[in-house]
Each structure stands twice: as C-alpha cells, then as structure tokens.
Write a protein that holds these residues in place. Sequence first.
Motif, PDB file in Angstrom:
ATOM      1  N   SER A 184       4.489  -7.475   8.732  1.00 18.39           N
ATOM      2  CA  SER A 184       4.403  -6.398   7.754  1.00 18.39           C
ATOM      3  C   SER A 184       5.438  -5.345   8.124  1.00 18.39           C
ATOM      4  N   ALA A 185       5.693  -4.436   7.203  1.00 18.09           N
ATOM      5  CA  ALA A 185       6.689  -3.395   7.457  1.00 18.09           C
ATOM      6  C   ALA A 185       6.240  -2.093   6.813  1.00 18.09           C
ATOM      7  N   PHE A 186       6.635  -0.996   7.421  1.00 17.25           N
ATOM      8  CA  PHE A 186       6.441   0.321   6.842  1.00 17.25           C
ATOM      9  C   PHE A 186       7.790   0.808   6.337  1.00 17.25           C
ATOM     10  N   LEU A 187       7.801   1.300   5.118  1.00 17.27           N
ATOM     11  CA  LEU A 187       9.024   1.834   4.519  1.00 17.27           C
ATOM     12  C   LEU A 187       8.887   3.345   4.410  1.00 17.27           C
ATOM     13  N   PHE A 188       9.888   4.056   4.909  1.00 19.37           N
ATOM     14  CA  PHE A 188       9.849   5.515   4.921  1.00 19.37           C
ATOM     15  C   PHE A 188      10.934   6.131   4.053  1.00 19.37           C
ATOM     16  N   VAL A 227      10.151   4.594  -1.243  1.00 22.54           N
ATOM     17  CA  VAL A 227       8.820   5.129  -1.550  1.00 22.54           C
ATOM     18  C   VAL A 227       8.724   5.472  -3.040  1.00 22.54           C
ATOM     19  N   ALA A 228       9.766   6.074  -3.593  1.00 20.50           N
ATOM     20  CA  ALA A 228       9.762   6.423  -5.013  1.00 20.50           C
ATOM     21  C   ALA A 228       9.645   5.177  -5.887  1.00 20.50           C
ATOM     22  N   ALA A 229      10.337   4.095  -5.496  1.00 19.78           N
ATOM     23  CA  ALA A 229      10.260   2.851  -6.268  1.00 19.78           C
ATOM     24  C   ALA A 229       8.843   2.285  -6.233  1.00 19.78           C
ATOM     25  N   TYR A 230       8.220   2.292  -5.071  1.00 20.09           N
ATOM     26  CA  TYR A 230       6.848   1.780  -4.973  1.00 20.09           C
ATOM     27  C   TYR A 230       5.848   2.711  -5.656  1.00 20.09           C
ATOM     28  N   ARG A 231       6.110   4.004  -5.635  1.00 25.47           N
ATOM     29  CA  ARG A 231       5.244   4.945  -6.354  1.00 25.47           C
ATOM     30  C   ARG A 231       5.270   4.615  -7.852  1.00 25.47           C
ATOM     31  N   GLU A 232       6.448   4.305  -8.365  1.00 22.69           N
ATOM     32  CA  GLU A 232       6.570   3.916  -9.769  1.00 22.69           C
ATOM     33  C   GLU A 232       5.878   2.577 -10.013  1.00 22.69           C
ATOM     34  N   ASN A 233       6.018   1.630  -9.084  1.00 17.96           N
ATOM     35  CA  ASN A 233       5.308   0.352  -9.213  1.00 17.96           C
ATOM     36  C   ASN A 233       3.803   0.570  -9.296  1.00 17.96           C
ATOM     37  N   ALA A 234       3.280   1.443  -8.443  1.00 15.07           N
ATOM     38  CA  ALA A 234       1.846   1.732  -8.454  1.00 15.07           C
ATOM     39  C   ALA A 234       1.432   2.367  -9.777  1.00 15.07           C
ATOM     40  N   ALA A 250       5.272  10.548   2.414  1.00 13.13           N
ATOM     41  CA  ALA A 250       4.643   9.294   1.982  1.00 13.13           C
ATOM     42  C   ALA A 250       5.365   8.116   2.617  1.00 13.13           C
ATOM     43  N   MET A 251       4.656   6.996   2.689  1.00  9.10           N
ATOM     44  CA  MET A 251       5.245   5.754   3.186  1.00  9.10           C
ATOM     45  C   MET A 251       4.611   4.587   2.443  1.00  9.10           C
ATOM     46  N   VAL A 252       5.223   3.436   2.588  1.00  8.47           N
ATOM     47  CA  VAL A 252       4.723   2.219   1.949  1.00  8.47           C
ATOM     48  C   VAL A 252       4.540   1.165   3.034  1.00  8.47           C
ATOM     49  N   HIS A 253       3.421   0.450   2.958  1.00  3.24           N
ATOM     50  CA  HIS A 253       3.165  -0.673   3.865  1.00  3.24           C
ATOM     51  C   HIS A 253       3.252  -1.939   3.024  1.00  3.24           C
ATOM     52  N   VAL A 254       4.148  -2.836   3.405  1.00  6.62           N
ATOM     53  CA  VAL A 254       4.350  -4.095   2.689  1.00  6.62           C
ATOM     54  C   VAL A 254       3.892  -5.221   3.607  1.00  6.62           C
ATOM     55  N   GLU A 255       3.085  -6.131   3.055  1.00  4.62           N
ATOM     56  CA  GLU A 255       2.525  -7.217   3.851  1.00  4.62           C
ATOM     57  C   GLU A 255       3.146  -8.561   3.503  1.00  4.62           C
ATOM     58  N   ALA A 256       3.292  -9.371   4.536  1.00  4.28           N
ATOM     59  CA  ALA A 256       3.679 -10.766   4.378  1.00  4.28           C
ATOM     60  C   ALA A 256       2.713 -11.594   5.220  1.00  4.28           C
ATOM     61  N   ASP A 257       2.877 -12.891   5.224  1.00  6.89           N
ATOM     62  CA  ASP A 257       1.933 -13.760   5.901  1.00  6.89           C
ATOM     63  C   ASP A 257       1.828 -13.480   7.391  1.00  6.89           C
ATOM     64  N   ARG A 258       2.945 -13.362   8.076  1.00  9.20           N
ATOM     65  CA  ARG A 258       2.914 -13.192   9.529  1.00  9.20           C
ATOM     66  C   ARG A 258       3.557 -11.894   9.995  1.00  9.20           C
ATOM     67  N   GLU A 293       0.866  -1.179   0.000  1.00 13.23           N
ATOM     68  CA  GLU A 293       0.000   0.000   0.000  1.00 13.23           C
ATOM     69  C   GLU A 293       0.897   1.221   0.000  1.00 13.23           C
ATOM     70  N   LEU A 294       0.665   2.107  -0.940  1.00 14.62           N
ATOM     71  CA  LEU A 294       1.360   3.383  -1.000  1.00 14.62           C
ATOM     72  C   LEU A 294       0.473   4.397  -0.294  1.00 14.62           C
ATOM     73  N   LEU A 295       0.979   4.979   0.771  1.00 19.04           N
ATOM     74  CA  LEU A 295       0.213   5.934   1.562  1.00 19.04           C
ATOM     75  C   LEU A 295       0.803   7.321   1.355  1.00 19.04           C
ATOM     76  N   GLU A 296       0.016   8.224   0.773  1.00 21.23           N
ATOM     77  CA  GLU A 296       0.484   9.575   0.521  1.00 21.23           C
ATOM     78  C   GLU A 296      -0.404  10.560   1.268  1.00 21.23           C
ATOM     79  N   PHE A 297       0.225  11.585   1.837  1.00 28.92           N
ATOM     80  CA  PHE A 297      -0.465  12.535   2.693  1.00 28.92           C
ATOM     81  C   PHE A 297      -0.194  13.964   2.226  1.00 28.92           C
ATOM     82  N   ASP A 298      -1.105  14.867   2.566  1.00 29.97           N
ATOM     83  CA  ASP A 298      -0.909  16.278   2.233  1.00 29.97           C
ATOM     84  C   ASP A 298       0.190  16.912   3.075  1.00 29.97           C
TER      85      ASP A 298
END
Length: 164
Positions: free
Chosen positions: A121-125, A130-137, A111-119, A102-107
């Motif tokens: 998760s992590a937030f990337l700051f 964030v730029a790489a995941y923004r491009e992925n999105a 921005a940050m990214v939430h990455v999920e795994a089975d057991r 999940e790419l989370l962008e705020f005013d």
Amino acid sequence: MKLIAGILQTGDYARAIMGNATGADTRVAMRLARADVLTRRNPTEFVALLGEESLYQPIADAEVMSAQLQHLLRMAELPAVTIQVIPARTIGWRPGLLAPFELLEFDKAPAMVHVEADRASAFLFNEADVAAYRENARVLREEVAMGPAESLELIGDVIKETTT
C-alpha cells in the motif's frame, strides 16, 4: 471495493480474510481497535463507499457474513458513520475500480490518500494527488453511489436473501 472496509469489519470477517498467516491474530486485534475512533466521545467522521459486490462476496460462511452485514447496519446508526453502496452494475469506468483508496482529511494536518494493493500500500501526500482523489470521492458519493437510506435498505435485503 470487493471487501468491507477494515474499520467496519467484525473479527470473524477479518480473520477469514487474514487466515492463519503469521501475526494474523495481532493484525485482527489492531483492525478491531481502530473502530474506536468511530465510537469514542468525539468520533471521527467516516464515510464508507462499499462496492455492492462486497455485500455478496462469501468471504466466510453464511453465519459470519450475516453477522458482518448486521454489524454494518449497527455501525450506520452511529452519528459519525455514513455508508453508501456503489451498485455493481454501474456502466462505464469509475474511480476505485483499479484499487481501493481512503481519503484521510484532518482538521490540523494536510490531507492524504491511502491506496491499497494486494501485497503493498502507499500513502500519497502530494496536493495534486490528494485533490484528484478528493474529486474521485466526490464523484463516487454524489454521482455513482446509492444514498445512505437506499444503501442500508439494500444491506437489509441482502441479509434477508442470504439467511432464508
């Protein structure tokens, strides 16, 4: 991308995922409460990129699945919600195959990214992450996913296929 995004889940669908684990009722209630950000006075803009397989994955019985898909159609009517489906038969590697994110962008905050795994998760700051995941999105939305109208038509078709 094999599950419907949590913020778009119905209670029954969420319960089917969480089962009878300790604290499941509380987690389901919290998940449902998060949807308030989509329906409040100044709603949060939300773009859901759902894998096509999530529409067919029988997480629960046919009645729960039909209600979940109908809920997606209702949520897509909200002005701040966009739903796009990523076709299951997309050839080649694409972002999101390794793990949902999940790419989370705020005013007023970075921005940050939430990455999920089975057991876990992590937030990337980190700005580079964030730029790489923004491009992925961007790639998923613009180059891989169906458009919103086509996506909603597919969801309607799946409802018809699975309830007749």
